[in-house]
Scaffold this active site. Structure first.
Site, PDB file in Angstrom:
ATOM      1  N   ARG A  94     -21.817  30.224 -31.312  1.00 39.88           N
ATOM      2  CA  ARG A  94     -22.418  28.962 -31.761  1.00 39.88           C
ATOM      3  C   ARG A  94     -22.519  28.879 -33.279  1.00 39.88           C
ATOM      4  O   ARG A  94     -22.517  27.786 -33.842  1.00 39.88           O
ATOM      5  CB  ARG A  94     -23.766  28.734 -31.078  1.00 39.88           C
ATOM      6  CG  ARG A  94     -23.598  28.354 -29.603  1.00 39.88           C
ATOM      7  CD  ARG A  94     -24.918  28.110 -28.903  1.00 39.88           C
ATOM      8  NE  ARG A  94     -25.754  29.283 -28.842  1.00 39.88           N
ATOM      9  CZ  ARG A  94     -25.699  30.208 -27.891  1.00 39.88           C
ATOM     10  NH1 ARG A  94     -24.824  30.107 -26.920  1.00 39.88           N
ATOM     11  NH2 ARG A  94     -26.506  31.241 -27.907  1.00 39.88           N
ATOM     12  N   GLU A  98     -32.405  44.043 -27.558  1.00 37.89           N
ATOM     13  CA  GLU A  98     -33.529  44.416 -26.702  1.00 37.89           C
ATOM     14  C   GLU A  98     -33.062  44.851 -25.318  1.00 37.89           C
ATOM     15  O   GLU A  98     -33.776  45.505 -24.583  1.00 37.89           O
ATOM     16  CB  GLU A  98     -34.565  43.289 -26.616  1.00 37.89           C
ATOM     17  CG  GLU A  98     -34.019  41.953 -26.187  1.00 37.89           C
ATOM     18  CD  GLU A  98     -33.503  41.094 -27.332  1.00 37.89           C
ATOM     19  OE1 GLU A  98     -33.347  39.887 -27.101  1.00 37.89           O
ATOM     20  OE2 GLU A  98     -33.228  41.593 -28.432  1.00 37.89           O
TER      21      GLU A  98
END
Length: 171
Positions: A58, A95
Protein backbone atom coordinates in the site's frame (compact mmCIF):
# COMPACT_ATOMS: atom_id res chain seq x y z
CA UNK A 1 -12.47 17.50 4.71
CA UNK A 2 -12.46 14.84 7.43
CA UNK A 3 -10.51 12.00 5.83
CA UNK A 4 -11.64 9.59 8.56
CA UNK A 5 -15.06 9.63 6.93
CA UNK A 6 -13.46 7.95 3.92
CA UNK A 7 -11.61 5.20 5.81
CA UNK A 8 -13.60 2.19 6.88
CA UNK A 9 -12.84 -0.08 9.79
CA UNK A 10 -13.11 -3.81 9.16
CA UNK A 11 -13.27 -5.83 12.38
CA UNK A 12 -11.40 -9.12 12.81
CA UNK A 13 -9.16 -8.68 9.76
CA UNK A 14 -6.67 -10.17 9.11
CA UNK A 15 -7.27 -12.07 12.36
CA UNK A 16 -9.74 -11.95 15.26
CA UNK A 17 -9.38 -8.94 17.53
CA UNK A 18 -7.77 -6.68 14.89
CA UNK A 19 -9.61 -3.66 13.53
CA UNK A 20 -8.23 -3.08 10.03
CA UNK A 21 -8.33 0.49 8.73
CA UNK A 22 -9.09 0.14 5.02
CA UNK A 23 -7.87 3.00 2.81
CA UNK A 24 -9.37 1.55 -0.37
CA UNK A 25 -12.53 3.55 0.34
CA UNK A 26 -10.43 6.74 0.48
CA UNK A 27 -8.54 5.85 -2.71
CA UNK A 28 -11.69 5.36 -4.74
CA UNK A 29 -13.21 8.71 -3.75
CA UNK A 30 -11.67 11.24 -6.16
CA UNK A 31 -12.12 14.24 -3.87
CA UNK A 32 -10.81 12.52 -0.73
CA UNK A 33 -7.86 11.09 -2.69
CA UNK A 34 -6.90 14.53 -4.02
CA UNK A 35 -7.18 16.06 -0.55
CA UNK A 36 -5.04 13.29 0.96
CA UNK A 37 -2.35 13.67 -1.72
CA UNK A 38 -2.36 17.45 -1.29
CA UNK A 39 -1.97 17.18 2.47
CA UNK A 40 0.81 14.61 2.17
CA UNK A 41 2.61 16.78 -0.38
CA UNK A 42 2.34 19.78 1.94
CA UNK A 43 3.76 17.74 4.85
CA UNK A 44 6.59 16.08 2.90
CA UNK A 45 7.78 18.96 0.68
CA UNK A 46 9.75 20.75 3.43
CA UNK A 47 11.97 17.64 3.78
CA UNK A 48 13.15 18.30 0.20
CA UNK A 49 13.42 14.60 -0.67
CA UNK A 50 15.34 13.33 -3.65
CA UNK A 51 13.37 10.08 -3.41
CA UNK A 52 10.22 8.68 -1.83
CA UNK A 53 10.46 5.06 -0.72
CA UNK A 54 7.17 3.15 -0.79
CA UNK A 55 6.79 0.12 1.46
CA UNK A 56 5.11 -2.86 -0.24
CA UNK A 57 2.34 -2.77 -1.09
CA UNK A 58 0.00 0.00 0.00
CA UNK A 59 2.95 2.35 0.41
CA UNK A 60 3.42 2.12 -3.38
CA UNK A 61 -0.10 3.49 -3.91
CA UNK A 62 0.83 6.61 -1.95
CA UNK A 63 4.50 7.14 -2.69
CA UNK A 64 4.40 6.88 -6.49
CA UNK A 65 1.80 9.60 -7.14
CA UNK A 66 3.22 11.72 -4.32
CA UNK A 67 6.71 11.53 -5.87
CA UNK A 68 5.26 12.64 -9.18
CA UNK A 69 3.46 15.53 -7.49
CA UNK A 70 6.66 16.61 -5.69
CA UNK A 71 8.94 16.13 -8.69
CA UNK A 72 11.18 13.53 -7.07
CA UNK A 73 11.99 9.89 -7.70
CA UNK A 74 10.22 6.81 -6.35
CA UNK A 75 11.82 3.60 -5.11
CA UNK A 76 10.28 0.37 -3.85
CA UNK A 77 10.93 -1.54 -0.65
CA UNK A 78 9.68 -5.05 -1.41
CA UNK A 79 9.24 -8.52 -0.01
CA UNK A 80 11.79 -11.22 -0.95
CA UNK A 81 12.06 -12.27 -4.58
CA UNK A 82 10.12 -9.33 -6.02
CA UNK A 83 12.92 -7.06 -7.28
CA UNK A 84 15.18 -7.81 -10.23
CA UNK A 85 18.94 -7.44 -10.01
CA UNK A 86 21.08 -7.34 -6.92
CA UNK A 87 19.31 -6.39 -3.73
CA UNK A 88 20.12 -5.52 -0.15
CA UNK A 89 17.85 -6.96 2.51
CA UNK A 90 16.97 -6.51 6.16
CA UNK A 91 15.13 -9.03 8.32
CA UNK A 92 13.00 -7.67 11.15
CA UNK A 93 10.72 -8.92 13.89
CA UNK A 94 6.97 -8.60 13.86
CA UNK A 95 4.62 -9.29 16.74
CA UNK A 96 3.74 -12.60 15.03
CA UNK A 97 7.08 -13.66 13.48
CA UNK A 98 9.70 -12.19 11.18
CA UNK A 99 9.68 -10.58 7.77
CA UNK A 100 12.19 -8.95 5.46
CA UNK A 101 12.40 -6.00 3.13
CA UNK A 102 14.58 -5.68 0.05
CA UNK A 103 15.83 -2.75 -1.99
CA UNK A 104 17.75 -2.76 -5.23
CA UNK A 105 21.43 -2.31 -4.48
CA UNK A 106 21.71 0.81 -6.67
CA UNK A 107 18.37 2.43 -5.77
CA UNK A 108 19.90 5.18 -3.63
CA UNK A 109 23.04 7.23 -4.06
CA UNK A 110 24.86 7.83 -0.77
CA UNK A 111 23.54 10.95 0.95
CA UNK A 112 20.30 11.23 -1.01
CA UNK A 113 17.42 12.51 1.11
CA UNK A 114 14.64 9.93 1.31
CA UNK A 115 11.17 10.02 2.85
CA UNK A 116 9.65 6.62 3.58
CA UNK A 117 5.93 6.31 2.86
CA UNK A 118 3.37 3.72 3.95
CA UNK A 119 -0.34 3.60 4.64
CA UNK A 120 -0.20 2.89 8.38
CA UNK A 121 2.00 3.44 11.41
CA UNK A 122 1.05 1.01 14.16
CA UNK A 123 3.81 -0.67 16.21
CA UNK A 124 6.45 0.88 13.96
CA UNK A 125 8.22 -2.39 13.14
CA UNK A 126 7.90 -2.21 9.38
CA UNK A 127 8.67 1.50 9.10
CA UNK A 128 11.65 1.19 11.47
CA UNK A 129 12.97 -1.66 9.33
CA UNK A 130 12.44 0.40 6.17
CA UNK A 131 14.41 3.27 7.67
CA UNK A 132 17.23 0.94 8.73
CA UNK A 133 17.36 -0.65 5.27
CA UNK A 134 17.49 2.74 3.57
CA UNK A 135 20.31 3.84 5.86
CA UNK A 136 22.12 0.58 5.13
CA UNK A 137 22.31 1.59 1.44
CA UNK A 138 23.46 5.14 2.23
CA UNK A 139 20.21 7.13 2.33
CA UNK A 140 19.66 10.10 4.59
CA UNK A 141 16.14 9.30 5.81
CA UNK A 142 14.57 12.62 6.71
CA UNK A 143 11.06 11.58 7.69
CA UNK A 144 8.23 9.06 7.46
CA UNK A 145 4.76 9.84 6.12
CA UNK A 146 1.58 7.79 6.50
CA UNK A 147 -2.15 8.18 6.05
CA UNK A 148 -3.05 6.56 9.41
CA UNK A 149 -1.34 6.35 12.79
CA UNK A 150 -2.60 4.25 15.69
CA UNK A 151 -1.40 6.26 18.67
CA UNK A 152 -1.88 3.64 21.41
CA UNK A 153 0.73 1.37 19.80
CA UNK A 154 3.53 3.95 20.09
CA UNK A 155 5.18 3.13 16.77
CA UNK A 156 6.42 6.69 16.23
CA UNK A 157 8.87 6.22 19.12
CA UNK A 158 10.69 3.44 17.22
CA UNK A 159 11.42 5.44 14.07
CA UNK A 160 14.16 7.88 15.02
CA UNK A 161 12.94 10.36 12.38
CA UNK A 162 10.07 12.85 12.32
CA UNK A 163 6.78 11.32 11.20
CA UNK A 164 3.58 12.76 9.86
CA UNK A 165 0.13 11.15 9.71
CA UNK A 166 -2.96 12.54 8.07
CA UNK A 167 -5.35 10.89 10.54
CA UNK A 168 -4.87 9.29 13.93
CA UNK A 169 -6.83 6.75 15.92
CA UNK A 170 -6.34 6.02 19.60
CA UNK A 171 -6.52 2.24 19.05
Amino acid sequence: MDLKQHIRGIPDFPKPGILFYDISTLLRNADAWQVAMGRLAHAVAPAQPHLLAGVESRGFLLAAPLASKLGCGFIMLRKPGKLPGRTVSLEYDLEYGTDSLHIQEDAVKPGQRVVVVDDLLATGGTLAAAISLLRKVGAEVTMAAVIIEILALGGRDRLGVPATALVTYES
